[in-house]
Design an enzyme around this catalytic site. Structure first.
Site, PDB file in Angstrom:
ATOM      1  CB  THR A 192      10.978  17.640 120.818  1.00  0.00           C
ATOM      2  OG1 THR A 192       9.698  17.562 121.545  1.00  0.00           O
ATOM      3  CG2 THR A 192      12.260  17.619 121.637  1.00  0.00           C
ATOM      4  CB  CYS A 193      11.687  17.996 115.908  1.00  0.00           C
ATOM      5  SG  CYS A 193      11.207  16.678 115.703  1.00  0.00           S
ATOM      6  CB  THR A 194      11.193  23.116 115.566  1.00  0.00           C
ATOM      7  OG1 THR A 194      11.169  22.737 114.225  1.00  0.00           O
ATOM      8  CG2 THR A 194      11.112  24.509 115.379  1.00  0.00           C
ATOM      9  CG  LEU A 215      17.655  22.314 113.873  1.00  0.00           C
ATOM     10  CD1 LEU A 215      18.770  21.353 112.884  1.00  0.00           C
ATOM     11  CD2 LEU A 215      16.368  22.362 112.686  1.00  0.00           C
ATOM     12  CB  THR A 233       7.556  17.968 114.839  1.00  0.00           C
ATOM     13  OG1 THR A 233       8.582  17.033 115.015  1.00  0.00           O
ATOM     14  CG2 THR A 233       7.046  17.347 113.489  1.00  0.00           C
TER      15      THR A 233
END
Length: 164
Positions: free
Chosen positions: A48-50, A54, A46
């Site tokens: 913001t996660c990527t 992370l 997703t």
């Protein structure tokens, strides 16, 4: 009950990809007697996660090690196949980030960090957070109010809070 500073991390079985396929890991085996950073996020691949969450831990992993952190762990309510592929495609696995799947959301729910956003297809996922624990006891916990934001839960923010 939502996890707080001073609380013992809840137990739970998560999954990792081993040589023969998915393998169960009791989270306490990674936390008991060790200093760990755990960060949770709504979903692999997703936005913001990527692009933010992370990578912030990939950038700060060495600084955490210098502070005595034994392991940096990413947990998401995804399956272990997705977590392995995401770790490989982003370089997180090569950077030494442990990618764990909380496929049933058992740990996430026990920690009181569940999140659901039906309009964007995120059902029974994890809030965006980062924590530092010593021997399974939470010493610092930073959770975002907005899952699309990665500020207080970023690696740099957690590292700064550990210095305070």
């Amino acid at each position: 009950m939502t996890l707080s500073v001073g609380d013992k991390l809840p137990g739970g079985t998560v999954l990792t990809m081993g040589a023969e396929g998915p393998e169960a890991v009791e989270l306490s085996t990674l936390t008991n007697g060790r200093n760990v950073v755990i960060f949770g996020l709504p979903g692999a691949y997703t936005g913001t996660c990527t692009t933010a969450h992370l990578p912030s831990f990939m950038r700060t992993k060495d600084a955490f090690a210098e502070k005595g952190v034994d392991e940096v762990i990413c947990i998401s309510v995804n399956d272990p196949f997705v977590m392995q592929a995401w770790g490989e495609s982003t370089g997180a696995a090569a950077a030494g980030i442990t990618m764990l799947a909380d496929a049933e959301g058992a740990f996430t729910n026990a920690a009181g960090l569940a999140f659901t956003a039906p309009p964007v297809g995120l059902i029974n996922r994890s809030q965006r957070y980062a924590l530092y624990a010593e021997d399974g006891v939470v010493k610092v916990l930073n959770a975002e109010d907005n899952p699309g934001v990665c500020e207080t839960s970023a690696g740099e923010a957690l590292l700064q809070d550990m210095q305070s």
